[in-house]
Design an enzyme around this catalytic site. Structure first.
Site, PDB file in Angstrom:
ATOM      1  N   ASP A 259       0.213  -2.909  10.372  1.00  0.00           N
ATOM      2  CA  ASP A 259       0.053  -1.506  10.762  1.00  0.00           C
ATOM      3  C   ASP A 259      -1.147  -0.837  10.098  1.00  0.00           C
ATOM      4  OD1 ASP A 259       2.413  -1.932  12.103  1.00  0.00           O
ATOM      5  OD2 ASP A 259       3.503  -0.287  11.146  1.00  0.00           O
TER       6      ASP A 259
ATOM      7  N   HIS B  52       0.778  -4.404   6.293  1.00  0.00           N
ATOM      8  CA  HIS B  52      -0.278  -3.442   6.576  1.00  0.00           C
ATOM      9  C   HIS B  52      -1.648  -4.053   6.308  1.00  0.00           C
ATOM     10  CE1 HIS B  52       3.352  -1.098   5.865  1.00  0.00           C
ATOM     11  NE2 HIS B  52       2.832  -0.189   6.671  1.00  0.00           N
TER      12      HIS B  52
END
Length: 279
Positions: free
Chosen positions: A102, A247
């Site tokens: 992400d 991430h």
């Protein structure tokens, strides 16, 4: 989440591998029940836009309780029935797992993640923020060329439930436009920042032709707990159908990069197949 070159021939191999993986995983998403005209329930087909997890996975403590709408035809008006949660995992069919990243793309960390995935010839999902994607279109192209799925993670990573519907639509549609302009295809998947969903976000996402995907295993790498901790969390939480949240932006992600280099070959050696859901 404090905010929450390969040669053409090798790229072709990656695309083929991703397609084969998609074919092998067709029907891997759980089914849900939909009301019939008589008010009874009828099973929807396994997989496809209307699939949803049968057994909800306990959410991380910092996540808000999600709701979700079933996706109608692209750009159509969102119609009931409405999901009560996003897709959380893939069906437990074989030793398949999904890796997701992400907040990117970030030129400091995303290239190294792409390089590692390319080395092991596995696809992943990247839920990108529009403002990051607009400034790093070369990385978005590289993701698509390597056979990865590029998903929508809003434009500026806001807390969705605090926004009016008009702002939610702007956050999602602007990001979808950048992805489509860059890759030639609109995103089919999206994820709410912080895992904070609401009814408006699911209805608007459905109108834009996207399915909501959450996660099963949160590495919490955004807290920068150390590479060893991230690796341990992934290996201990590995299992059929698990969707891993990591991430590639939003802070110092050097630990996430290093962790991927360590746990990915271990997952493959353990017999897991890393794949992505397709629609």
């Amino acid at each position: 989440m404090k905010k929450d070159q390969m040669l053409p021939g090798r790229r072709s191999v990656m695309r083929l591998g991703a397609c084969l993986g998609a074919a092998a995983t067709a029907g891997l998403l759980f089914t849900e029940r939909a009301p019939t005209a008589a008010g009874t329930e009828a099973a929807l087909p396994v997989g496809g836009p209307r699939a949803v997890a049968r057994r909800p996975v306990k959410a991380s403590a910092y996540r808000l309780q999600p709701m979700a709408a079933i996706s109608p035809p692209r750009f159509g008006r969102a119609m009931p029935p409405v999901r009560r949660q996003p897709i959380l995992k893939m069906a437990e069919a074989g030793r398949t797992m999904v890796l997701t990243f992400d907040d990117g793309p970030d030129p400091r960390y995303t290239p190294d993640i792409l390089s590692t995935l390319r080395k092991y010839r596995v696809p992943a999902m990247f839920f990108v923020c529009g403002e990051m994607a607009a400034d790093n279109r070369d990385l978005i192209c590289e993701m698509a060329d390597d056979g990865h799925v590029v998903g929508n993670h809003t434009w500026s990573h806001p807390l969705i439930p605090k926004l009016p519907p008009s702002r939610i639509r702007d956050e999602l549609s602007r990001t979808s436009e950048v992805i489509e302009e860059t890759t030639g295809s609109p995103p089919l998947w999206y994820r709410a920042p912080f895992g904070a969903w609401n009814k408006h976000s699911f209805e608007i996402g459905a109108q834009l032709g996207m399915e909501p995907l959450a996660w099963t295993l949160d590495t919490r790498d955004w807290t920068e707990p150390g590479t060893k901790t991230i690796v341990r969390r992934v290996l201990n939480g590995a299992g059929p159908g698990v969707v891993v949240l990591s991430h590639d932006a939003g802070g110092d992600r050097s630990q996430s990069v290093a962790a991927l280099r360590r746990y990915l070959p271990e997952l493959l050696d353990a017999g897991y197949r890393i794949t992505v859901p397709r629609r």
